[in-house]
Design an enzyme around this catalytic site. Sequence first.
Site, short mmCIF file in Angstrom:
data_model
loop_
_atom_site.label_atom_id
_atom_site.label_comp_id
_atom_site.label_asym_id
_atom_site.label_seq_id
_atom_site.Cartn_x
_atom_site.Cartn_y
_atom_site.Cartn_z
N HIS A 85 45.24 40.42 48.06
CA HIS A 85 44.73 40.42 46.57
C HIS A 85 45.51 38.77 46.24
O HIS A 85 46.18 38.89 44.92
CB HIS A 85 45.90 41.15 46.05
CG HIS A 85 45.80 42.94 45.81
ND1 HIS A 85 43.81 43.35 45.44
CD2 HIS A 85 45.93 43.65 46.06
CE1 HIS A 85 43.68 44.58 45.73
NE2 HIS A 85 44.96 44.93 46.71
N SER A 86 45.16 37.59 47.09
CA SER A 86 45.50 36.88 47.43
C SER A 86 44.23 35.66 46.09
O SER A 86 43.90 35.82 46.40
CB SER A 86 45.59 35.92 48.66
OG SER A 86 45.53 34.48 48.86
N ASN A 87 45.45 35.27 44.90
CA ASN A 87 44.83 34.21 44.23
C ASN A 87 44.18 33.25 45.53
O ASN A 87 43.27 32.96 45.16
CB ASN A 87 45.90 33.44 43.80
CG ASN A 87 45.75 35.27 42.31
OD1 ASN A 87 45.33 34.97 41.89
ND2 ASN A 87 47.70 35.34 42.14
N CYS A 89 43.42 32.90 49.07
CA CYS A 89 42.13 33.20 49.36
C CYS A 89 40.88 33.56 47.99
O CYS A 89 39.93 33.00 48.64
CB CYS A 89 41.90 34.26 49.53
SG CYS A 89 43.89 33.74 51.17
#
Length: 351
Positions: A85-87, A89
């Site tokens: 759930h990377s910001n 990326c």
Amino acid sequence: MPRLTPDELRAAVAKLPHFPLAHTPTPLEHLPKLSKLLGGPQIYIKRDDCTGLTFGGNKTRHNELILGDAIQKQADIFVWGAGIHSNNCRQTAAACAKAGIDIHLVLGRGRPANGPDPIQGNLLLDYLVGAKVEIIEGAIGPDVDEHIMHRSREYAAAGRTVYSWDRKVVKPLAAIGYVTAMIEIAEQSAAQSFTPDAVYLCSAGSTGAGLVAGSKALGLNLPITHCAPIVWPWDTRADMARIAREAGELIGVSIDVESNDIDLSEEYIGPTGYGTSSPAGLEAISLMAREEAILLDPIYSSKAMSGLIDHIRQGRFTADQNVVFVHTGGTPALFSLNDEIMQGIGPRELE
């Protein structure tokens, strides 16, 4: 180290290639109700959740420099990665969409699959902006980095010009975006007739290192407290100091900073670690939303705000001091951790 004016520092940064993405300068807002409730310093918030680009956040500033470098190198595909759930990326995938560059994301779940991965929050946005998404069992850090290198070699062998996640290249470039943010803080606080006594933010890497570099270059005597969201498997203080120095080298400015100059706290990550909420962070989310109608995220910004709240309650500040809190974004995570958040906060009861 000679002190630079904001205009001189901005000119040094402008020499590097940029790809415009961010809505800047972002607002610097006073939080009167929260300041009064806590009975401590006057709190101001630097709204880097408002940088634009699919819900905004700190990585949008980073990507102006990273995309500028990639375009100069004629890259036609990014291979990038982090947590599921990377910001980072999400914003990098959106930046690539704006630039017309393909992107392959390697997202680390950090555990074996337990059924289908829910496509919500940042992960949903990754798909919406057209990223190729690959989810692996490995965790953010060395596991994901190794897989990124593997995919990068495959694309290069197929004739693509690859720009991949390389800490040595990317982190100093990313930090330069927050050299500019520090210029904005200095100018905006002066325009509002106050002098910051401290800066707080969630960082264990480029964002905080960039603020330190900017503060040093401007000759500011400004304490910056970095509330880490994760414990890295390396010396984070030394890494951030190195990033700040290398960012300075890229813009031709000598930055004198060592690891003991980095005020880093790992106390507010929470009992269940990275990628989850913490009880103190959920309190911070509730206070900010109900007092100031500003949303914090459960993984990053809320934990830094919980650190500031705790320090205020400890009496580290007087009522006439001024603190700037840098909101680094991350709000899509509210929707992927909705059940966890509601269990921790619950509905409000009115008398």
